[in-house]
Enzyme design. Structure first.
Site, PDB file in Angstrom:
ATOM      1  N   SER A 237       0.872  -1.183   0.000  1.00  0.00           N
ATOM      2  CA  SER A 237       0.000   0.000   0.000  1.00  0.00           C
ATOM      3  C   SER A 237       0.905   1.228   0.000  1.00  0.00           C
ATOM      4  CB  SER A 237      -0.842  -0.014   1.290  1.00  0.00           C
ATOM      5  OG  SER A 237      -1.442   1.242   1.528  1.00  0.00           O
TER       6      SER A 237
ATOM      7  N   TYR B 114      -1.987  -1.497  10.252  1.00  0.00           N
ATOM      8  CA  TYR B 114      -2.013  -1.649   8.793  1.00  0.00           C
ATOM      9  C   TYR B 114      -0.689  -1.187   8.184  1.00  0.00           C
ATOM     10  CZ  TYR B 114      -3.798  -1.353   3.994  1.00  0.00           C
ATOM     11  OH  TYR B 114      -3.995  -1.524   2.640  1.00  0.00           O
TER      12      TYR B 114
HETATM   13  N1  LIG Z   1      -8.793  -0.660  -1.111  1.00  0.00           N
HETATM   14  C1  LIG Z   1      -7.766   0.180  -0.963  1.00  0.00           C
HETATM   15  O1  LIG Z   1      -7.923   1.401  -0.869  1.00  0.00           O
HETATM   16  C2  LIG Z   1      -6.363  -0.386  -0.900  1.00  0.00           C
HETATM   17  C3  LIG Z   1      -5.265   0.488  -0.999  1.00  0.00           C
HETATM   18  C4  LIG Z   1      -3.980  -0.035  -0.918  1.00  0.00           C
HETATM   19  C5  LIG Z   1      -3.792  -1.387  -0.753  1.00  0.00           C
HETATM   20  N2  LIG Z   1      -4.885  -2.205  -0.651  1.00  0.00           N
HETATM   21  C6  LIG Z   1      -4.646  -3.627  -0.462  1.00  0.00           C
HETATM   22  O2  LIG Z   1      -5.191  -4.322  -1.566  1.00  0.00           O
HETATM   23  C7  LIG Z   1      -5.535  -5.661  -1.177  1.00  0.00           C
HETATM   24  C8  LIG Z   1      -6.927  -5.988  -1.691  1.00  0.00           C
HETATM   25  O3  LIG Z   1      -7.829  -5.094  -1.076  1.00  0.00           O
HETATM   26  P1  LIG Z   1      -9.274  -4.746  -1.690  1.00  0.00           P
HETATM   27  O4  LIG Z   1      -9.308  -3.310  -1.911  1.00  0.00           O
HETATM   28  O5  LIG Z   1      -9.602  -5.665  -2.798  1.00  0.00           O
HETATM   29  O6  LIG Z   1     -10.151  -5.051  -0.387  1.00  0.00           O
HETATM   30  P2  LIG Z   1     -11.365  -6.052  -0.172  1.00  0.00           P
HETATM   31  O7  LIG Z   1     -11.755  -5.925   1.253  1.00  0.00           O
HETATM   32  O8  LIG Z   1     -12.385  -5.839  -1.228  1.00  0.00           O
HETATM   33  O9  LIG Z   1     -10.679  -7.498  -0.441  1.00  0.00           O
HETATM   34  C9  LIG Z   1      -9.859  -8.158   0.482  1.00  0.00           C
HETATM   35  C10 LIG Z   1     -10.202  -9.649   0.420  1.00  0.00           C
HETATM   36  O10 LIG Z   1      -9.325 -10.376   1.317  1.00  0.00           O
HETATM   37  C11 LIG Z   1     -10.103 -11.412   1.908  1.00  0.00           C
HETATM   38  N3  LIG Z   1      -9.515 -11.874   3.167  1.00  0.00           N
HETATM   39  C12 LIG Z   1      -9.463 -11.200   4.346  1.00  0.00           C
HETATM   40  N4  LIG Z   1      -8.922 -11.985   5.296  1.00  0.00           N
HETATM   41  C13 LIG Z   1      -8.612 -13.175   4.699  1.00  0.00           C
HETATM   42  C14 LIG Z   1      -8.046 -14.384   5.172  1.00  0.00           C
HETATM   43  N5  LIG Z   1      -7.660 -14.538   6.450  1.00  0.00           N
HETATM   44  N6  LIG Z   1      -7.879 -15.389   4.290  1.00  0.00           N
HETATM   45  C15 LIG Z   1      -8.282 -15.267   2.994  1.00  0.00           C
HETATM   46  N7  LIG Z   1      -8.827 -14.136   2.495  1.00  0.00           N
HETATM   47  C16 LIG Z   1      -9.007 -13.103   3.354  1.00  0.00           C
HETATM   48  C17 LIG Z   1     -11.475 -10.788   2.133  1.00  0.00           C
HETATM   49  O11 LIG Z   1     -12.492 -11.768   2.320  1.00  0.00           O
HETATM   50  C18 LIG Z   1     -11.652  -9.958   0.875  1.00  0.00           C
HETATM   51  O12 LIG Z   1     -12.339 -10.683  -0.130  1.00  0.00           O
HETATM   52  C19 LIG Z   1      -5.373  -5.712   0.345  1.00  0.00           C
HETATM   53  O13 LIG Z   1      -4.139  -6.330   0.678  1.00  0.00           O
HETATM   54  C20 LIG Z   1      -5.360  -4.249   0.735  1.00  0.00           C
HETATM   55  O14 LIG Z   1      -4.676  -4.016   1.933  1.00  0.00           O
HETATM   56  C21 LIG Z   1      -6.152  -1.743  -0.752  1.00  0.00           C
END
Ligand SMILES: NC(=O)c1ccc[n+]([C@@H]2O[C@H](COP(=O)([O-])OP(=O)(O)OC[C@H]3O[C@@H](n4cnc5c(N)ncnc54)[C@H](O)[C@@H]3O)[C@@H](O)[C@H]2O)c1
Length: 259
Positions: A141, A154
């Site tokens: 991130s 985080y």
């Molecule tokens: N959304 C943002 O603004 C953003 C920004 C920077 C980085 N990220 C990173 O991107 C990645 C994806 O995020 P996203 O935006 O798609 O969020 P999201 O919440 O839509 O997806 C995250 C997924 O991870 C799954 N998950 C959580 N715990 C788990 C576990 N123990 N085992 C298996 N699966 C699990 C959830 O069920 C969910 O489907 C993450 O690592 C997040 O930190 C997101």
């Protein structure tokens, strides 16, 4: 001709916004996909929506080593190989200053975002080493490259992903296995709605004001969309990046240029 013809991609967090978007793009580029998530209902829904024979879904908790072993074995059993690993599952956790954070929340966020990424690497890399090729994209991130007030678990968990990425890249370069990380800005979707609500409670203002301030902190003046991120993941997954390893790819609308 797709950019991923004949490739097999394993994606964790596959039921989330970024995982789903990347799965769809990869399928369109000719890859076969194993989609892993803890949320089996969402996985089923996505498999039906994508409606392709080239996708399997696997229910697994990325923090549980036998579950991780299982998702790797299932992928190899079904598709024989793993060319691309999008190590992407993550949560935001609770929002508040360090002195207000519970140890339970800190451990939970580290367990999913860091230990989950470590376990994925631990079990996928031997497959790629045997193949003498593969590419891993770890999702960090912008908060993995800077301090982020009220998001200490985080931010710490995503900094740790950088250490894992660089170390795995060095350990596996000689095997033609590449490991890079991506660093997205806020992305439109569930996770940012949780952040906006959490920060508005801490700052005692409206979620819409938090969103406005966050948007203003992005030089390009908007949140990322999942497509903005998945296009960079595709580059790192494809042979177009065949001399890129150990790198941190910001996909952040210019945020990194401000520091
Ligand atoms: N959304 C943002 O603004 C953003 C920004 C920077 C980085 N990220 C990173 O991107 C990645 C994806 O995020 P996203 O935006 O798609 O969020 P999201 O919440 O839509 O997806 C995250 C997924 O991870 C799954 N998950 C959580 N715990 C788990 C576990 N123990 N085992 C298996 N699966 C699990 C959830 O069920 C969910 O489907 C993450 O690592 C997040 O930190 C997101």
């Amino acid at each position: 001709m797709g950019r991923l013809d004949g490739k097999v991609a394993l994606i964790t967090g596959g039921a989330g916004g970024l995982g789903r978007q990347t799965a769809e793009l990869f399928l369109n580029e000719g890859a076969k996909i194993a989609l892993v998530d803890i949320d089996v209902l969402k996985l089923d829904k996505i498999r039906n929506e994508l409606g392709s024979e080239n996708i399997i879904t696997i229910e697994a908790d990325v923090t549980n080593e036998s579950n991780v072993r299982y998702y790797v074995e299932q992928t190899v059993n079904e598709f024989d190989q793993i060319d691309i690993f999008f190590n992407n599952a993550g949560i935001i956790g609770e929002i508040g200053s360090i002195d207000e954070q519970s140890l339970g929340n800190f451990n939970k966020v580290l367990s999913i975002n860091t230990t989950g990424a470590f376990l994925g690497l631990k079990h996928v890399l031997p497959v790629m080493k045997r193949q003498q090729q593969g590419t891993v994209i770890n999702t960090s991130s912008v908060d993995g490259l800077r301090g982020s007030p009220n998001l200490s678990p985080y931010s710490a968990s995503k900094h740790a992903v950088v250490g894992l990425t660089k170390t795995a890249a060095l350990e596996n370069a000689a095997y033609n296995v590449r490991v890079n990380s991506i660093h997205p800005a806020p992305v439109t979707g569930n996770m940012m709605e949780t952040v906006e609500k959490g920060l508005s409670a801490v700052q005692e203002n409206e979620s819409s004001e938090v969103k406005e301030a966050l948007t203003d902190s992005i030089p390009m003046g908007r949140y990322a969309e999942s497509e903005d991120i998945s296009k960079v993941v595709l580059f790192l997954a494809s042979d177009d990046s065949d001399f890129v390893t150990g790198s941190q790819y910001r996909v952040d609308g210019g945020m990194g240029a401000t520091s």
